[in-house]
Scaffold this motif. Sequence first.
Motif, PDB file in Angstrom:
ATOM      1  N   LYS A  11       0.824  -1.208   0.000  1.00 26.58           N
ATOM      2  CA  LYS A  11       0.000   0.000   0.000  1.00 26.58           C
ATOM      3  C   LYS A  11       0.868   1.273   0.000  1.00 26.58           C
ATOM      4  N   TYR A  51     -12.278  -2.319  -3.815  1.00 30.81           N
ATOM      5  CA  TYR A  51     -12.812  -2.506  -2.465  1.00 30.81           C
ATOM      6  C   TYR A  51     -14.338  -2.389  -2.432  1.00 30.81           C
ATOM      7  N   HIS A  54     -16.744  -3.216   0.431  1.00 26.18           N
ATOM      8  CA  HIS A  54     -16.806  -2.358   1.628  1.00 26.18           C
ATOM      9  C   HIS A  54     -17.526  -1.038   1.376  1.00 26.18           C
ATOM     10  N   THR A  93      -5.579  -7.038  10.641  1.00 29.59           N
ATOM     11  CA  THR A  93      -5.882  -5.779   9.954  1.00 29.59           C
ATOM     12  C   THR A  93      -5.365  -4.574  10.738  1.00 29.59           C
ATOM     13  N   VAL A 111      -4.674   1.151  11.511  1.00 27.08           N
ATOM     14  CA  VAL A 111      -5.604   0.302  10.763  1.00 27.08           C
ATOM     15  C   VAL A 111      -5.889   0.897   9.391  1.00 27.08           C
ATOM     16  N   ASN A 114      -2.174   0.287   6.710  1.00 24.83           N
ATOM     17  CA  ASN A 114      -1.705  -0.997   7.246  1.00 24.83           C
ATOM     18  C   ASN A 114      -0.860  -1.810   6.276  1.00 24.83           C
TER      19      ASN A 114
HETATM   20  P1  RTP Z   1      -7.192  -5.740   3.085  1.00 24.28           P
HETATM   21  O1  RTP Z   1      -8.503  -6.063   2.387  1.00 24.28           O
HETATM   22  O2  RTP Z   1      -6.675  -4.377   2.749  1.00 24.28           O
HETATM   23  O3  RTP Z   1      -6.195  -6.835   2.886  1.00 24.28           O
HETATM   24  O4  RTP Z   1      -7.443  -5.711   4.671  1.00 24.28           O
HETATM   25  P2  RTP Z   1      -8.224  -6.788   5.546  1.00 24.28           P
HETATM   26  O5  RTP Z   1      -8.755  -7.889   4.680  1.00 24.28           O
HETATM   27  O6  RTP Z   1      -7.324  -7.169   6.669  1.00 24.28           O
HETATM   28  O7  RTP Z   1      -9.418  -5.920   6.136  1.00 24.28           O
HETATM   29  P3  RTP Z   1     -10.833  -5.568   5.465  1.00 24.28           P
HETATM   30  O8  RTP Z   1     -11.876  -5.872   6.472  1.00 24.28           O
HETATM   31  O9  RTP Z   1     -10.955  -6.179   4.113  1.00 24.28           O
HETATM   32  O10 RTP Z   1     -10.764  -3.982   5.333  1.00 24.28           O
HETATM   33  C1  RTP Z   1     -10.133  -3.362   4.225  1.00 24.28           C
HETATM   34  C2  RTP Z   1      -9.306  -2.201   4.724  1.00 24.28           C
HETATM   35  O11 RTP Z   1     -10.179  -1.201   5.254  1.00 24.28           O
HETATM   36  C3  RTP Z   1      -9.555  -0.566   6.346  1.00 24.28           C
HETATM   37  N1  RTP Z   1     -10.379  -0.705   7.531  1.00 24.28           N
HETATM   38  N2  RTP Z   1     -10.548   0.254   8.402  1.00 24.28           N
HETATM   39  N3  RTP Z   1     -12.355  -0.064  11.494  1.00 24.28           N
HETATM   40  C4  RTP Z   1     -11.719   0.551  10.533  1.00 24.28           C
HETATM   41  O12 RTP Z   1     -11.434   1.724  10.589  1.00 24.28           O
HETATM   42  C5  RTP Z   1     -11.318  -0.229   9.364  1.00 24.28           C
HETATM   43  N4  RTP Z   1     -11.656  -1.473   9.115  1.00 24.28           N
HETATM   44  C6  RTP Z   1     -11.046  -1.790   7.934  1.00 24.28           C
HETATM   45  C7  RTP Z   1      -8.226  -1.225   6.591  1.00 24.28           C
HETATM   46  O13 RTP Z   1      -7.208  -0.409   6.039  1.00 24.28           O
HETATM   47  C8  RTP Z   1      -8.359  -2.547   5.872  1.00 24.28           C
HETATM   48  O14 RTP Z   1      -7.099  -3.009   5.417  1.00 24.28           O
END
Ligand code: RTP
Length: 143
Positions: A11, A51, A54, A93, A111, A114
């Motif tokens: 990232k 994304y 989300h 995460t 977060v 990350n």
């Molecule tokens: P990624 O998709 O980037 O690999 O991350 P991840 O699977 O570990 O987490 P995900 O739930 O898919 O969330 C995507 C990205 O959104 C941001 N995020 N912020 N509570 C919060 O503020 C929050 N939750 C998620 C994070 O940057 C996460 O990598």
Amino acid sequence: MAVEQTLSIIKPDSVGDNNIGAIIARFEEAGLRLAALKMIQLTKAQAEGFYAEHKERPFFPSLVEFMTSGPVCVQVLEGENAIVRNRDLMGATNPEEAAEGTIRRDFATAVSANAVHGSDSAESAKREVAYFFSADEIHTRWA
Ligand code: RTP
Ligand code: MG
């Protein structure tokens, strides 16, 4: 165990911190192989599409802003059980919850910044690899 491909993104925070090589070394040291690699500046539309799962979440606008704040390095990682192994190397995460020795523990600051992305399932991996790479850009090393 099946040989899998997974989509990894270094990232903008890690690219800006000069940690591309250090993070790729983690993948290689763990036995994952790079089948494709490129650096790109994501557009807003590209980041939103990537994304899309989300899009209703409160953090979605800031996630898109962060992912477009500078270039990213996208790669296809290949190996046995590569999807879960990459997720294990990445860590949780939230870097404050990530285990010692994981990429997010060692390189991430928040977060919202990350360090890396990794596909979270076989279905995601298939979609995400195709999102960034055409078949002729992927050089399998397991065939
Ligand atoms: P990624 O998709 O980037 O690999 O991350 P991840 O699977 O570990 O987490 P995900 O739930 O898919 O969330 C995507 C990205 O959104 C941001 N995020 N912020 N509570 C919060 O503020 C929050 N939750 C998620 C994070 O940057 C996460 O990598
Ligand atoms: Mg995710």
